[in-house]
Design a protein around this motif. Structure first.
Motif, PDB file in Angstrom:
ATOM      1  N   GLU A 187       0.843  -1.192   0.000  1.00 26.74           N
ATOM      2  CA  GLU A 187       0.000   0.000   0.000  1.00 26.74           C
ATOM      3  C   GLU A 187       0.877   1.241   0.000  1.00 26.74           C
ATOM      4  OE1 GLU A 187      -1.227   0.784   4.512  1.00 26.74           O
ATOM      5  OE2 GLU A 187      -1.991  -1.119   3.732  1.00 26.74           O
ATOM      6  N   THR A 200       1.573   5.329   1.064  1.00 24.00           N
ATOM      7  CA  THR A 200       1.255   6.313   2.089  1.00 24.00           C
ATOM      8  C   THR A 200       0.399   7.400   1.451  1.00 24.00           C
ATOM      9  OG1 THR A 200       3.167   7.692   1.599  1.00 24.00           O
ATOM     10  CG2 THR A 200       3.489   5.907   3.208  1.00 24.00           C
ATOM     11  N   GLU A 201      -0.218   8.242   2.283  1.00 23.03           N
ATOM     12  CA  GLU A 201      -1.030   9.329   1.756  1.00 23.03           C
ATOM     13  C   GLU A 201      -0.176  10.237   0.881  1.00 23.03           C
ATOM     14  OE1 GLU A 201      -3.808  11.463   4.216  1.00 23.03           O
ATOM     15  OE2 GLU A 201      -3.907   9.749   5.581  1.00 23.03           O
ATOM     16  N   GLU A 202       1.030  10.499   1.318  1.00 27.51           N
ATOM     17  CA  GLU A 202       1.933  11.367   0.550  1.00 27.51           C
ATOM     18  C   GLU A 202       2.221  10.773  -0.833  1.00 27.51           C
ATOM     19  OE1 GLU A 202       6.496  12.230   1.050  1.00 27.51           O
ATOM     20  OE2 GLU A 202       5.356  13.339   2.574  1.00 27.51           O
ATOM     21  N   GLN A 203       2.456   9.460  -0.895  1.00 25.08           N
ATOM     22  CA  GLN A 203       2.707   8.801  -2.168  1.00 25.08           C
ATOM     23  C   GLN A 203       1.469   8.867  -3.065  1.00 25.08           C
ATOM     24  OE1 GLN A 203       3.899   5.067  -0.417  1.00 25.08           O
ATOM     25  NE2 GLN A 203       6.055   5.397  -0.975  1.00 25.08           N
ATOM     26  N   GLU A 204       0.303   8.664  -2.478  1.00 25.16           N
ATOM     27  CA  GLU A 204      -0.934   8.760  -3.252  1.00 25.16           C
ATOM     28  C   GLU A 204      -1.103  10.148  -3.827  1.00 25.16           C
ATOM     29  OE1 GLU A 204      -4.364   7.426  -1.122  1.00 25.16           O
ATOM     30  OE2 GLU A 204      -3.521   5.439  -0.753  1.00 25.16           O
ATOM     31  N   GLN A 205      -0.842  11.165  -3.021  1.00 23.33           N
ATOM     32  CA  GLN A 205      -0.947  12.550  -3.486  1.00 23.33           C
ATOM     33  C   GLN A 205       0.046  12.823  -4.609  1.00 23.33           C
ATOM     34  OE1 GLN A 205      -3.253  14.786  -2.712  1.00 23.33           O
ATOM     35  NE2 GLN A 205      -4.197  13.243  -1.400  1.00 23.33           N
TER      36      GLN A 205
END
Length: 87
Positions: free
Chosen positions: A77, A79-84
């Motif tokens: 999965e 991280t939020e930062e990677q998704e952004q």
């Protein structure tokens, strides 16, 4: 990437990690270095030849499969930062 291509790639990594060159592989198989380079570039191996290279590298085909599975299992999965960053 096909499973075959992934296995060839993993075998190349094992050879590199052990400090073995295409020239070393060629010598062990009784082939020329350019022939070995062509085999790896095209991915065209007989199962017997692939097995012989694995033996030379000190690895079994099952070990290559395990290495591939471990590599796939590392990222499950983001991280939020990677998704952004992807958005």
């Amino acid at each position: 990437m096909t499973q075959h291509t992934a296995l060839v790639g993993e075998l190349k990594k094992v050879l590199k990690e052990s400090g073995r060159t295409y020239a070393d592989v060629a010598s062990s198989l009784g082939l020329s270095e350019p022939s070995v380079k062509r085999m790896f570039a095209s991915g065209q191996f007989s199962l017997d030849r692939f097995d012989r290279i694995c033996q030379f590298a000190g690895v079994e085909i099952g070990d290559l499969i395990e290495r591939l599975e471990r590599g796939r299992a590392l990222i499950t999965e983001l991280t939020e930062e990677q998704e952004q960053g992807l958005m």
